[in-house]
Design a protein around this motif. Structure first.
Motif, PDB file in Angstrom:
ATOM      1  N   TRP A  89       0.847  -1.190   0.000  1.00  0.00           N
ATOM      2  CA  TRP A  89       0.000   0.000   0.000  1.00  0.00           C
ATOM      3  C   TRP A  89       0.886   1.246   0.000  1.00  0.00           C
ATOM      4  O   TRP A  89       2.087   1.156   0.276  1.00  0.00           O
ATOM      5  CB  TRP A  89      -0.901   0.029   1.225  1.00  0.00           C
ATOM      6  N   ALA A  90       0.291   2.385  -0.265  1.00  0.00           N
ATOM      7  CA  ALA A  90       0.991   3.665  -0.182  1.00  0.00           C
ATOM      8  C   ALA A  90      -0.022   4.759   0.087  1.00  0.00           C
ATOM      9  O   ALA A  90      -1.236   4.564  -0.076  1.00  0.00           O
ATOM     10  CB  ALA A  90       1.753   3.960  -1.470  1.00  0.00           C
ATOM     11  N   ILE A 135      -3.517  -0.125  -9.998  1.00  0.00           N
ATOM     12  CA  ILE A 135      -3.466   0.576  -8.712  1.00  0.00           C
ATOM     13  C   ILE A 135      -4.878   0.971  -8.307  1.00  0.00           C
ATOM     14  O   ILE A 135      -5.591   1.645  -9.054  1.00  0.00           O
ATOM     15  CB  ILE A 135      -2.579   1.836  -8.802  1.00  0.00           C
ATOM     16  N   PHE A 152       4.120  -0.643  -5.296  1.00  0.00           N
ATOM     17  CA  PHE A 152       4.542  -0.057  -4.026  1.00  0.00           C
ATOM     18  C   PHE A 152       5.399  -1.003  -3.176  1.00  0.00           C
ATOM     19  O   PHE A 152       5.927  -0.584  -2.147  1.00  0.00           O
ATOM     20  CB  PHE A 152       3.315   0.379  -3.228  1.00  0.00           C
ATOM     21  N   LEU A 155       9.152  -0.028  -2.345  1.00  0.00           N
ATOM     22  CA  LEU A 155       9.443   1.257  -2.965  1.00  0.00           C
ATOM     23  C   LEU A 155       9.804   2.278  -1.883  1.00  0.00           C
ATOM     24  O   LEU A 155       8.999   2.587  -1.011  1.00  0.00           O
ATOM     25  CB  LEU A 155       8.229   1.748  -3.761  1.00  0.00           C
ATOM     26  N   THR A 157      10.193   5.833  -0.627  1.00  0.00           N
ATOM     27  CA  THR A 157       9.619   7.129  -0.982  1.00  0.00           C
ATOM     28  C   THR A 157       9.964   8.162   0.085  1.00  0.00           C
ATOM     29  O   THR A 157      10.148   7.832   1.256  1.00  0.00           O
ATOM     30  CB  THR A 157       8.092   7.031  -1.116  1.00  0.00           C
ATOM     31  N   ALA A 178       9.788   3.219 -10.223  1.00  0.00           N
ATOM     32  CA  ALA A 178       8.591   4.047 -10.125  1.00  0.00           C
ATOM     33  C   ALA A 178       8.185   4.649 -11.467  1.00  0.00           C
ATOM     34  O   ALA A 178       7.474   5.654 -11.500  1.00  0.00           O
ATOM     35  CB  ALA A 178       8.829   5.164  -9.109  1.00  0.00           C
ATOM     36  N   LEU A 181       4.500   5.373 -11.858  1.00  0.00           N
ATOM     37  CA  LEU A 181       4.008   6.485 -11.054  1.00  0.00           C
ATOM     38  C   LEU A 181       4.407   7.827 -11.669  1.00  0.00           C
ATOM     39  O   LEU A 181       3.607   8.772 -11.681  1.00  0.00           O
ATOM     40  CB  LEU A 181       4.550   6.369  -9.629  1.00  0.00           C
ATOM     41  N   VAL A 214       3.621  10.352  -3.641  1.00  0.00           N
ATOM     42  CA  VAL A 214       3.515   8.996  -3.103  1.00  0.00           C
ATOM     43  C   VAL A 214       4.450   8.885  -1.903  1.00  0.00           C
ATOM     44  O   VAL A 214       5.640   9.227  -1.995  1.00  0.00           O
ATOM     45  CB  VAL A 214       3.896   7.944  -4.160  1.00  0.00           C
ATOM     46  N   ALA A 217       5.101   4.011   1.354  1.00  0.00           N
ATOM     47  CA  ALA A 217       4.838   2.825   0.538  1.00  0.00           C
ATOM     48  C   ALA A 217       5.490   1.575   1.120  1.00  0.00           C
ATOM     49  O   ALA A 217       6.513   1.641   1.811  1.00  0.00           O
ATOM     50  CB  ALA A 217       5.333   3.055  -0.890  1.00  0.00           C
TER      51      ALA A 217
END
Length: 306
Positions: A89-90, A135, A152, A155, A157, A178, A181, A214, A217
């Protein structure tokens, strides 16, 4: 704070000139006393360029989570009563970028403020585009949504605190990992530029929302369980520190110090923008008790090195 075994204070200090000038005049008698009663148990040295600020690293460590690519959004899902899961999740935060030839600057986060209805309408506009890349967007609150997707997983961030009023380009996640994204960010800029939703916002005199950030994550480790007594993160100093309002920051410290005089935690973590120190209660011998009687480090001495 009476039920707080571990208190983490974010933005307890900064190496900004204004903060360093304010520290010698900052009277924190209850924190002074507490520091004399506690013993250093952990230090965390970092850099202002780290994606995760010290208070996030401290909170992650206390929760038994990785301090890099900490899955904050997935943790929230668990805290909200959802079944334990290893899905990634993010957080998605809609925002306003000021784009010029030499930088892409994040505005103050308050510039993108939305009502509940406005935020839900924007999510409905953007969700189909994200869905095409696997997503799923889930509404959380006006300024922040949840997102689920394989992209995610693992990832790393940058925290929102790191990019407020800064050029976002050094803080973008790994370009290869990414890529989806970053393409979506470009697509949302084009979509929202001429959308009726944006026209309505402009008519109200509000800053345009032309991108998203984002953060938080990742996926929870398999079998992860929340600690029985989770730490408490105190962010009262954050807003003043991020905009460099050091008189307001000092005034807020006075309120925190007053609360420490009512009930002090057994473990205290003080966090700056680079470093953090954790102090804990420990059995004291005669020598330590004598040192307390004759003084010890002041709060300002500890804070100035964070």
């Amino acid at each position: 704070m009476s039920d707080t075994p571990h208190l983490i204070i974010a933005y307890a200090a900064s190496d900004e000139d204004g903060c360093q000038q304010a520290l010698p005049q900052l009277a924190l008698p209850h924190l002074d006393t507490l520091i004399k009663q506690l013993q250093p148990s952990h230090t965390d040295s970092g850099e202002s360029e780290d994606f995760a600020p010290p208070h996030e690293r401290a909170l992650a460590r206390a929760l038994g989570l990785p301090t890099r690519a900490t899955p904050w959004a997935a943790l929230q899902r668990l805290q909200q009563g959802n079944a334990p899961s290893t899905e990634a999740w993010a957080y998605i935060t809609p925002c306003h970028w000021q784009i010029s030839p030499d930088q892409v600057r994040m505005s103050e986060l308050a510039a993108a403020q939305m009502s509940d209805a406005e935020s839900r309408a924007l999510l409905a506009i953007m969700a189909p585009w994200f869905a095409e890349d696997g997503i799923e967007l889930v509404y959380d609150r006006p300024e922040r949504w949840l997102a689920r997707g394989a992209v995610f997983a693992g990832l790393e961030t940058a925290a929102l605190d790191r990019i407020a009023l800064r050029d976002v380009r050094p803080w973008l996640p790994n370009k290869e990992q990414a890529a989806v994204l970053q393409r979506l960010q470009t697509e949302m800029q084009m979509l929202l530029y001429t959308h009726a939703w944006s026209d309505e916002r402009e008519a109200r005199g509000q800053a345009p929302i032309n991108s998203f950030w984002v953060h938080g994550a990742g996926a929870l480790p398999a079998g992860y369980q929340l600690p029985a007594q989770p730490p408490v993160l105190k962010t009262d100093l954050r807003d003043a520190a991020l905009v460099g309002n050091w008189p307001a920051w000092a005034a807020q410290w006075q309120s925190i110090d007053a609360a420490l005089g009512i009930q002090s935690p057994a473990t205290l973590t003080l966090c700056g923008e680079k470093n953090a120190v954790t102090l804990q209660r420990a059995p004291q011998g005669l020598l330590q008790k004598i040192k307390q009687l004759f003084g010890g480090p002041r709060a300002a001495d500890v804070l100035k090195v964070l």
